[in-house]
Structure formats: structure tokens, C-alpha cells
Scaffold this motif. Structure first.
Motif, PDB file in Angstrom:
ATOM      1  N   SER A   1     -13.083  -8.013  10.057  1.00 50.62           N
ATOM      2  CA  SER A   1     -12.247  -8.580   9.010  1.00 50.62           C
ATOM      3  C   SER A   1     -11.721  -9.956   9.409  1.00 50.62           C
TER       4      SER A   1
ATOM      5  N   ALA B   1     -12.490 -10.135  -2.083  1.00 48.52           N
ATOM      6  CA  ALA B   1     -12.428  -8.787  -1.491  1.00 48.52           C
ATOM      7  C   ALA B   1     -12.086  -8.762   0.009  1.00 48.52           C
ATOM      8  N   PRO B   2     -12.729  -9.624   0.847  1.00 51.84           N
ATOM      9  CA  PRO B   2     -12.396  -9.548   2.284  1.00 51.84           C
ATOM     10  C   PRO B   2     -10.924  -9.833   2.559  1.00 51.84           C
TER      11      PRO B   2
ATOM     12  N   ALA C   1      -8.467  -8.936   0.675  1.00 50.02           N
ATOM     13  CA  ALA C   1      -7.681  -7.739   0.351  1.00 50.02           C
ATOM     14  C   ALA C   1      -7.560  -6.860   1.588  1.00 50.02           C
ATOM     15  N   TYR C   2      -8.650  -6.803   2.372  1.00 50.59           N
ATOM     16  CA  TYR C   2      -8.615  -5.958   3.569  1.00 50.59           C
ATOM     17  C   TYR C   2      -7.787  -6.588   4.683  1.00 50.59           C
TER      18      TYR C   2
ATOM     19  N   GLY D   1      -4.907  -7.801   3.807  1.00 50.30           N
ATOM     20  CA  GLY D   1      -3.549  -7.616   3.298  1.00 50.30           C
ATOM     21  C   GLY D   1      -2.968  -8.858   2.645  1.00 50.30           C
ATOM     22  N   VAL D   2      -3.843  -9.814   2.260  1.00 46.35           N
ATOM     23  CA  VAL D   2      -3.362 -11.025   1.602  1.00 46.35           C
ATOM     24  C   VAL D   2      -2.983 -10.677   0.155  1.00 46.35           C
ATOM     25  N   ALA D   3      -1.884 -11.256  -0.330  1.00 49.36           N
ATOM     26  CA  ALA D   3      -1.422 -10.955  -1.691  1.00 49.36           C
ATOM     27  C   ALA D   3      -2.452 -11.426  -2.715  1.00 49.36           C
ATOM     28  N   ARG D   4      -2.502 -10.735  -3.844  1.00 46.96           N
ATOM     29  CA  ARG D   4      -3.562 -10.948  -4.824  1.00 46.96           C
ATOM     30  C   ARG D   4      -3.614 -12.389  -5.341  1.00 46.96           C
TER      31      ARG D   4
ATOM     32  N   ARG E   1      -5.101 -14.545  -2.761  1.00 51.46           N
ATOM     33  CA  ARG E   1      -6.522 -14.185  -2.630  1.00 51.46           C
ATOM     34  C   ARG E   1      -7.353 -14.908  -3.665  1.00 51.46           C
TER      35      ARG E   1
ATOM     36  N   ARG F   1     -17.942 -15.818   0.140  1.00 48.60           N
ATOM     37  CA  ARG F   1     -17.238 -14.628   0.611  1.00 48.60           C
ATOM     38  C   ARG F   1     -17.153 -14.617   2.139  1.00 48.60           C
TER      39      ARG F   1
END
Lengths: 224, 403
Positions: free
Chosen positions: A86, A110-111, A113-114, A116-119, A122, A158
Motif C-alpha cells: 500500500s 482505490a489505493p 482508500a486502503y 485511510g485517506v479521506a474521500r 482521494r 492508479r
């Protein structure tokens, strides 16, 4: 001199089929410095895929040491490897491997999100990465609505969105026509120019020419 | 991965296969709906019976005959014919008794002109309205004189009257019970039907008339005793027992041939029976909930297989086993919980319809709803964990190459 991004020392990977032990990598030593663009070249069955799995922390060596970005990874458990992937690795695959039924921007986000970055952040970073790769007009397209070259560029976006220490590309031009393939190689050159460490795994000697250094592999051993 | 992200993933995933999602949820919907509906029906029936019994009057004691004993075989309670009209008369002399109403019941065809119906014809005494809490609507009730002289007079229950097309102006008219003419002297006020038996569908005639014309013996089915004050219930029970023991020649230690039941006893018996029934119904219904859960597990296992490559990709881009596990678990939970919520709506709607049809008050029980939600959550977890852990354990190298 700073520490290398990749340092393999006497790395072996042996597959246990239950009846026989099949060595895929034998006693491999490899150093890749920060900012290098290296191609690992070999015919099929040479151990390149095993090499890619180990370098990408998808698999562990059965013997030897592997330091990635200063972290020793051969003793990590599955979660530890996932964390390393990650944080430190961006994958580019031959068959793009985009998430199905998921828009370009969501794929690129998506990466994060893993991590823990806020939407909101992201999506902003994903948009920026896609724009950098010339896909600013295709943010909300599904993979099926994109050409192969575009899909691969989404894949690259990505891979770089997390700013990984290592960009690992497995036959990234394998499924593309020569024109799109050349574009992708050109993208790698550009990314390299911005200081990224890139490892390109390929059987294609012409593609390997794009790299600064070539590492040849045959029968699980580095030959040159 | 954050909770909101997991939820968003699950929702978008379930949205892409609406038919499959719907069919999978259907199992849980049916399970939860039937639990909610059946529990509500059980409770509705219970409260219906309770209010009917309470409508009889809480100061009521019922004296019923005991069981017949033929050799070693003991018959059903009430099968003996040991209580008589004279027993009832004897009880009227007790000090704390407000009224005594024997019931001599037979089922008869009642006719007026071209209208007719078969209903309970009950022979009783003037104390009947007091004991069983009825009010007069029109005319007057049976008098002591009508009992003394075995007159052919009748008081109609409200439902019976309207079934026969009789109204306020019908007092004094003639009806035919099994072909014999009776004069209508009164019509009762409705007590309100509750589910099974309608207390307003009956014809009351003097107990002596019933004995002479319809039953042939003077053995009564029940003697209702209204106690003056609730505080005297146990005293009166003892008095009744001693009077009847004496009249029936039962000595100390002998087996009485009658039973005295108070309303509270009856209520608690009915209560425990209907609770048992409700639990039984809920138990049967929850089997379908489990079947629904297995449906979810099945679909999730298929889904894990189908999405092996996606799982590989997610792992390659940094998903830990836990992330993948939670992703699939959330899908299973979303399936079961939204199925549960829809099931509650369906169940509540169904029980409202049943309540209207059966004629009892619709009771909405938030406890049932809460339990159903929790239950469907548990089903989601139980049947979602295994597929999710299968997904989480996939080797990324293998999963990425899966076609």
C-alpha cells in the motif's frame, strides 16, 4: 550515497509442489538505486514472474534477504506485506487489472482508500493523477468504455497516485498495439524523468531498450 | 479502510445486480416478515381472548362439573353431569354472592319468518346480565317469574337479533326455536366480538324452559357466580366448595366432582398457552430466517469465486485481509439488514391486515421489530463471515492470475 530502493541478497524462491521442489529463483543478488529505470528481461519460464511477485511483495522469498525502501520484508506477515504494498509499491499490469464496473477516478482513488485517506482528498488526488496522464476528460468512464491504451494509462495513474517508492510494471505493453505501447513507454520515460524508480519486467528486448539498465534473467538466475 | 467507504462499496456492489440482490434478500424478507406477523397475530389473539375474559367480569367464579370416571379411565373435565339447577339455587343463599347464573346450553335453529340461524340457546336465570356483564338494549331481561313458570320468553344477543332482522320494534314479537314459539322480551347491548367466539350471538331463555323443552335433564354445563367484592373471591370459593361437597355427599379427603375456577386463573392459563403458541409460531418462522441466511451465504460464496480477480487487484493495491473481509461482510450485512427492514414493513402490514380481518386490535410491538433487526444482523454475520474469510485468505498471486 542514499540507500537503494531494492536490495536482494541471495534470494531464492522454491515452489513445493508436494512431490518435487521447483526452484524459480536461485541465489539472486540485485540492487536498484533510487531514481533508476531498470528493465528485467527474460524469456517466459525464466523466473521473471516470480521476481515480480517477490519485488512486489505479493510473495516471500524462501531464502535470502529483501530490503525494500529500507524495510526488511522477508519476515513480514500477510498484513505487513499488504501495508508495504500500500505504501511503497505501485503496480502496472499487462492486462490493466482495473476494478470492473468502477469509474476511472474511483479506480485511481482505490489505493488511497486502503491508506485511510479521506474521500474528498482521494478524489482530488485521483483527478490530478488522471489529468497528468491526459485522461481529464475520461474521469467517470467505466473501464469497458476506454481503449486499451487509455485503460493502461488509468492503471499507471492508479500506480502513481500513492507516490510509491517503486513503480513495478509487468509487461505493461503486452496487450497494446505498437502505437499505444510506444505511448505507454514514453509515459514511463516521463515519469522516470521526474525522479521515479521504475522496474519494468518484460520479455520484449525492444521494450527493455527504454530502460537505463537491463537485468537479464534466465533459469532463475541473473545472467547479465 | 473506513466504515463509510465499506458501506459505499457494498451499496454500489449490490446496486449492480439488482435481481440477484432482490432474490437473495427475499429469503430474509420472508423470514422476518413471518416472525413479525406471527408474533403480532399471537399477541393480538392473546389480548383478544384476555379482553373477552375480562369482559365476563373480574369478579366471576365459574363452577364446572368434574370429570367422569369409568373404571380406571378418567374423562375430560366437565364431562360429568353432576351440577344441577338446584345446586345453582343453593349457591344464591351464600352471603357474599351477588348473583348466580347457571347455563344450560344447547345449539338450536332459531327462525323468524324466512330468516333463520343456528345458535346457542342458553337457559339461565335473571342474574345472567349481572354475572356476565351484559347491558340491556331494548326491553327487559328474563324475570324470576318467567323462570318459576317456565315461560316461553327469550332475550336475544345483539348479533342474533340483527341476523334475524329484529330491531327495537321487535319486542313482543314471536320467534321459533326448534319450531317452538317464544316471545321476544328483550335484546342485549353488544359486548363486542373478539376473534373466535362472538358473545353477542346467543339466545337466552329461562333455565327451567330450557330444561323442559331442549335439554331434558337439569344438569348444567356451568354455573357463573358473581362475587360481591373482589376481596371475597377466595372466601366464596371455599364456601361454594363446602356447600357443593355437602350437597354431593363428598366427605373430607374425597375427590370433588366439580371445579371452581376464578377469572384470574383462567386468564393466567390462557396467557401461558398463548405465550407458548406465540413462541412456537416465532420458532417456526425463524427457521425460514435461517434458510434466508443460507441463501445469503450461497450467493456470497459464488460472489467470492466470481470476483477472485478483483480481490487479487485489491490486495495488490494495498488491501489487507481485514479490508477484503470487511468488504464482503458488509455486503452480506447490507443484504440481511435491508432484507430485515423490508421484512418488518411487510410483516407489520400483514399483521395489520390480519388484525382487521380477525377483528382484534392491531398491536405494533417495537420489541419484535428490534429483535428482528438484531436477528437479521446476526444472520448476516453468521452467514457472511465464512465467505468473507474465504475472500480474505486468497493468495494475491493466485487471485491475480485467476481467469
Amino acid at each position: 550515497m542514499s540507500e537503494p530502493v531494492i536490495s536482494l541478497e541471495h534470494v531464492s524462491r522454491v515452489y513445493d509442489t508436494g512431490k518435487v521442489l521447483v526452484p524459480a529463483l536461485e541465489d539472486v543478488d540485485l540492487r536498484i538505486e533510487r531514481g533508476e529505470f531498470v528493465a528485467i528481461v527474460g524469456p517466459s519460464g525464466s523466473g521473471k514472474t516470480t521476481m515480480m511477485n517477490i519485488l512486489g511483495c505479493l510473495d516471500r522469498p524462501t531464502a535470502g534477504r529483501y530490503l525494500l525502501d529500507g524495510t526488511s520484508v522477508e519476515d513480514l506477515d500477510d498484513n505487513g506485506l499488504a501495508t508495504v504494498r500500500s505504501r511503497s509499491i505501485g503496480f502496472v499490469f499487462q492486462s490493466y487489472n482495473l476494478l470492473p464496473r468502477t469509474s476511472a477516478i474511483e479506480n485511481v482513488a482505490a489505493p488511497l482508500a486502503y491508506q485511510g485517506v479521506a474521500r474528498k482528498e482521494r478524489l482530488a488526488r485521483a483527478k490530478e493523477a488522471l489529468e497528468r496522464l491526459g485522461l481529464g476528460e475520461r474521469l467517470h468512464h467505466q473501464p469497458t468504455e476506454l481503449s486499451g491504451g487509455q485503460q493502461q494509462r488509468v492503471g499507471i495513474a492508479r500506480a502513481i497516485v500513492t507516490e510509491p517508492a517503486l513503480l513495478l510494471a509487468d509487461e505493461p505493453t503486452g496487450n497494446l498495439d505498437s502505437h499505444s505501447g510506444a505511448e505507454v513507454i514514453d509515459l514511463f520515460r516521463q515519469l522516470h524523468a521526474t525522479g521515479r524508480t521504475i522496474v519494468l519486467i518484460t520479455h520484449d528486448v525492444d521494450v527493455a531498450e527504454a530502460a537505463d539498465r537491463q537485468v537479464h534473467i534466465r533459469d532463475g538466475r541473473i545472467t547479465a | 479502510m473506513k466504515l463509510g467507504d465499506l458501506l459505499r462499496l457494498a451499496i454500489s456492489r449490490l446496486g449492480t445486480g439488482k435481481l440477484r440482490t432482490g432474490l437473495t434478500m427475499l429469503g430474509v424478507i420472508i423470514g422476518v416478515a413471518s416472525v413479525v406477523a406471527l408474533v403480532s397475530v399471537g399477541q393480538g389473539a392473546t389480548s383478544g381472548i384476555n379482553s373477552r375474559l375480562e369482559g365476563l367480569g373480574t369478579n366471576l367464579l365459574s363452577v364446572t362439573p368434574g370429570a367422569t370416571t369409568t373404571g380406571a379411565t378418567r374423562g375430560a373435565l366437565g364431562s360429568a353431569t353432576t351440577l344441577t339447577i338446584e345446586d345453582a339455587t343453593a349457591l344464591t343463599t351464600l352471603p357474599d354472592v351477588a348473583g348466580v347464573a347457571p347455563e344450560l346450553t344447547s345449539s338450536r335453529l332459531v327462525a323468524v319468518g324466512s330468516q333463520n340461524e343456528t345458535t346457542s340457546v342458553i337457559g339461565t336465570t335473571p342474574a345472567y346480565p349481572l354475572v356476565f356483564a351484559y347491558q340491556m338494549w331494548q326491553g327487559s331481561f328474563l324475570t324470576q317469574a318467567s323462570v318459576d313458570h317456565s315461560l316461553r320468553v327469550a332475550v336475544l344477543g345483539n348479533t342474533t337479533a340483527s341476523n334475524l332482522g329484529l330491531g327495537a320494534s321487535s319486542i313482543g314479537s314471536t320467534i321459533y326455536i326448534s319450531g317452538l314459539p317464544f316471545q321476544v322480551v328483550g335484546i342485549l347491548q353488544p359486548k363486542g366480538g373478539v376473534g373466535f367466539a362472538n358473545p353477542d350471538d346467543e339466545v337466552l331463555i329461562p333455565v327451567t324452559t330450557a330444561r323442559d323443552l331442549f335439554v331434558g335433564t337439569d344438569s348444567v354445563r356451568t354455573i357463573g357466580v358473581s362475587v360481591a367484592s373482589q376481596a371475597d373471591m377466595s372466601t366464596v370459593t371455599a364456601e361454594i366448595t363446602s356447600v357443593l361437597d355437602q350437597r354431593h355427599g363428598i366427605g373430607a379427603g374425597g375427590t370433588p366432582d366439580f371445579t371452581v375456577t376464578s377469572q384470574t386463573q383462567l386468564l393466567s392459563t390462557v396467557g401461558s398457552i398463548s405465550t407458548l403458541l406465540t413462541v412456537l409460531l416465532a420458532g417456526i418462522a425463524s427457521i425460514s430466517l435461517i434458510v434466508g441466511g443460507i441463501g445469503i451465504m450461497n450467493i456470497m460464496l459464488v460472489s467470492v469465486r466470481e470476483r477472485t480477480r478483483e480481490i487479487g487487484i485489491r490486495k495488490a493495491i494495498g488491501a489487507r485481509g481485514r479490508d477484503v473481509m470487511l468488504q464482503f461482510l458488509f455486503e452480506a450485512l447490507l443484504l440481511s439488514v435491508s432484507g430485515g427492514l423490508i421484512g418488518i414493513l411487510v410483516g407489520v402490514a400483514a399483521s395489520a391486515v390480519i388484525a382487521v380481518l380477525a377483528g382484534w386490535a392491531f398491536t405494533f410491538n417495537p420489541v419484535t421489530v428490534a429483535v428482528s433487526v438484531v436477528f437479521s444482523l446476526i444472520v448476516g454475520v453468521i452467514f457472511g463471515v465464512w465467505p468473507a474469510s474465504q475472500a480474505a485468505r486468497l493468495d494475491p498471486v493466485v487471485a491475480l492470475r485467476y481467469e
